[in-house]
Each structure stands twice: as structure tokens, then as C-alpha cells.
Design an enzyme around this catalytic site. Structure first.
Site, PDB file in Angstrom:
ATOM      1  N   TYR A 143       0.863  -1.180   0.000  1.00  0.00           N
ATOM      2  CA  TYR A 143       0.000   0.000   0.000  1.00  0.00           C
ATOM      3  C   TYR A 143       0.901   1.232   0.000  1.00  0.00           C
ATOM      4  O   TYR A 143       1.458   1.601   1.027  1.00  0.00           O
ATOM      5  CB  TYR A 143      -0.901  -0.064   1.229  1.00  0.00           C
ATOM      6  CG  TYR A 143      -1.884   1.068   1.424  1.00  0.00           C
ATOM      7  CD1 TYR A 143      -2.066   2.076   0.493  1.00  0.00           C
ATOM      8  CD2 TYR A 143      -2.662   1.110   2.587  1.00  0.00           C
ATOM      9  CE1 TYR A 143      -2.973   3.100   0.697  1.00  0.00           C
ATOM     10  CE2 TYR A 143      -3.581   2.123   2.800  1.00  0.00           C
ATOM     11  CZ  TYR A 143      -3.733   3.120   1.856  1.00  0.00           C
ATOM     12  OH  TYR A 143      -4.634   4.136   2.070  1.00  0.00           O
ATOM     13  N   LYS A 173      -1.196  -1.170  -4.281  1.00  0.00           N
ATOM     14  CA  LYS A 173      -2.218  -0.122  -4.169  1.00  0.00           C
ATOM     15  C   LYS A 173      -1.470   1.202  -4.203  1.00  0.00           C
ATOM     16  O   LYS A 173      -0.786   1.560  -3.248  1.00  0.00           O
ATOM     17  CB  LYS A 173      -3.021  -0.255  -2.879  1.00  0.00           C
ATOM     18  CG  LYS A 173      -4.072   0.840  -2.689  1.00  0.00           C
ATOM     19  CD  LYS A 173      -4.821   0.653  -1.364  1.00  0.00           C
ATOM     20  CE  LYS A 173      -5.961   1.643  -1.215  1.00  0.00           C
ATOM     21  NZ  LYS A 173      -5.521   3.013  -0.931  1.00  0.00           N
ATOM     22  N   GLY A 199      -5.142   4.384  -6.562  1.00  0.00           N
ATOM     23  CA  GLY A 199      -5.831   4.828  -5.362  1.00  0.00           C
ATOM     24  C   GLY A 199      -6.195   6.291  -5.308  1.00  0.00           C
ATOM     25  O   GLY A 199      -6.528   6.798  -4.236  1.00  0.00           O
TER      26      GLY A 199
END
Length: 319
Positions: A143, A173, A199
Site C-alpha cells: 500500500y 495499491k 488509489g
């Protein structure tokens, strides 16, 4: 839920954690929330306990309970459930990863630790490797959100050779506006079957052109149907229609950003659009003002972004 070996693609809703007015988690509405995402918004993948879900404002026990409730209520309804297990403590991240595997999640994701930060690629990969190893059967996603973590290691650099260190790595992400970095991630790894999940909701169309395979975002909780229309237009190469959908979404996001837009306001909008009470955020965040909610409601009514959704004053077809 789908096999964890299936590539994660399409829209992934970054789920909100519903709370009572006293700041306790309201587990009772999660089943209704699942049905709303699937039946109204057409979104069948979720990302739990991330930024939108206030994951780092929850205790470890709460994060486990929230994850378990989503997996339980989403069984045979959702395609993939990815649990964010990032934490400042390696041990806590490993505990959360093990729990995600135990309850049958489809994948785990981790942000970079952001207090005592990794200052180079090797430090960060060593941390991520230890978390991934705690759940060796689960797909692992990084992430990337440097604006919040302060960890400025480029995703392009991180991905170089990452599967040699983390065999379960399956994607990224990418929550940053640096499209050069994102594009290089795709370009340099196109032969690998990574999931490139963008994102930044208001820039999704640009990312699709660069090779994004899906998207994780907060607005897909209540603008999922509209965003799916954009994805469908892009897929059939109707780029003019896709652009119109993106501009429409941008008009709303641009409007609320100018008012002040974050997790608190996302909760207010989701409550307004879905009719499911999301409650206030947990401190130190403050509840969205009535003025914000009224203005957001008026803007939603003025734009062609809602279909088959209920606002408080009745059903609103595409305006």
C-alpha cells in the site's frame, strides 16, 4: 469468495468502519453494507481497515473483529476481501496477517511504517517480507501512500526484484498522484501478472490509460455505479463517454475537496447516499458539519452521478 489466486481487478471499495455516536464499532450494519455495495453500487471487492476504515485508529482486537465481520458477512457475496494489516509494530502486523489468513481473507496489504521510517528500499522490503511470511498462503499487496506515511521510496524502485524477496507479492495499491512513478511500475513489470490498483479516484481514467488493472478508493462506496460506467466505456473504447464520466466524478470530488474532505466527510456522504448509518469518526477526527452535509447533498443532486440511490428526501434517479 474467489480463489486467492485470481487476479484482483476492477473496483475495490475502501470500506468505512461504521461507529456508534459513542465511538464504538457498529458491527450490526456490516451485512447491510455488503448488500448495498453489491446490489446498488456493483462493487464486489473490498479493502478493509485502510485509511478510509480508520484502521490505524482501531485497537488490534478491533481490527481483527472488523476483518472477521466483513469476511463472515461477505461470504458468497463478495469476490475478494483484502485486509490491511499495516502497523507501526512488526509484531502487530504479523499478528494481523496471521489472523487474516485464519479467517479466510483473500489477501493482505501493508503500508510502510511511518514513525520510525525505513529510509531505503532494502529496509522497507525487509519489513514487508517479515509481514508477508506470517501469512504465506495469502497474496500480498504493498500500500503505497507517501503523502500520509512520509516514506518517499518510489514504487518503481520497490518493485524491482520484489518477488525474489517476497514470493507472495501480487500487486500494489498506488495512492499517489505521481503518474510517472505509476507508469514505470506498469511498464517495467508488464510481463508479471501484478495487480496495479490505483488509489486516486479523481485520476483513475489517466491511470487506466497507463495500464491500471483496478482501483481502490473511498468514493466507490457511493459512486461505484458511476465509476463502473466509466470502466465499461473505457473497456469498449468509448473514450469520449469514459472522459465524461470521469469529469462528472471530478466535479463532485473537486467541490467537496474545497469544503474540506477526508474520512469524516466520507462517512457523512455514505450515510446520506446509502441510508446506512456510518456514525462519526474516532478522535482525533471530528464529525462532518451539517453545513458540509447539506452542501454535498445539494451538489449530488445537481450532478449526474447517482442512479437508484436513496437520499433522505426520497429516491433520486440520475439528475
Amino acid at each position: 469468495m474467489a480463489s486467492p489466486k485470481k487476479k484482483l481487478q476492477g473496483l475495490v471499495a475502501a470500506t468505512i468502519t461504521p461507529m456508534t455516536e459513542h465511538g464504538e464499532i457498529n458491527f450490526s450494519v456490516i451485512g447491510q453494507y455488503v448488500d448495498y455495495l453489491v446490489e446498488v453500487q456493483g462493487v464486489k471487492n473490498i479493502f478493509v481497515n485502510g485509511t478510509t476504515g480508520e484502521g490505524l485508529s482501531l485497537s488490534i482486537s478491533e481490527r481483527c473483529q472488523v476483518a472477521e465481520e466483513w469476511v463472515t458477512k461477505g461470504r458468497n457475496k463478495l469476490d475478494q476481501i483484502v485486509i490491511h494489516v499495516g502497523a507501526l509494530s512488526l509484531k502487530e502486523s504479523q499478528e494481523l496477517a496471521q489472523h487474516a489468513a485464519k479467517i479466510g481473507a483473500d489477501g493482505i496489504a501493508v503500508i510502510a511504517p511511518f514513525f520510525l521510517k525505513p529510509w531505503n528500499k532494502d529496509n522497507l522490503i525487509n519489513f514487508l517480507k517479515e509481514v508477508a511470511a506470517a501469512a504465506p498462503a495469502l497474496p500480498f499487496y504493498y500500500y503505497h501512500i507517501p503523502a500520509l506515511t512520509g516514506v518517499k521510496i518510489r514504487a518503481e524502485e520497490l518493485l524491482d526484484g520484489i518477488q525474489d524477496k517476497i514470493p507472495t507479492f501480487q500487486g500494489l495499491k498506488f495512492s499517489d498522484t505521481d503518474l510517472l512513478d505509476f507508469g514505470q511500475c506498469v511498464d517495467q513489470n508488464h510481463q508479471r501478472q501484478f495487480a496495479f490498483l490505483f488509489g486516486v479516484d479523481e485520476q483513475l481514467l489517466s491511470a487506466l490509460v497507463m495500464g491500471a488493472t483496478g482501483a481502490v478508493g473511498s468514493t466507490y462506496n457511493y459512486l461505484g455505479r458511476k465509476t463502473n460506467q466509466m470502466l465499461e466505456a473505457f473497456e469498449r473504447k468509448d473514450f469520449s463517454s469514459a472522459l465524461n464520466h470521469q469529469f462528472c466524478i471530478q466535479r463532485f470530488i473537486n467541490f467537496v475537496v474545497k469544503l474540506g474532505f477526508g474520512v469524516s466527510q466520507t462517512k457523512a456522504i455514505m450515510t446520506l447516499v446509502s441510508g446506512i448509518p456510518m456514525g462519526p469518526p474516532r478522535l482525533p477526527l471530528q464529525k462532518a458539519s451539517r453545513e458540509f452535509t447539506d452542501n454535498a447533498k445539494a451538489k449530488l443532486k445537481s450532478l449526474d452521478v447517482l442512479s437508484f440511490t436513496d437520499l433522505k428526501d426520497g429516491n433520486l434517479e440520475a439528475c
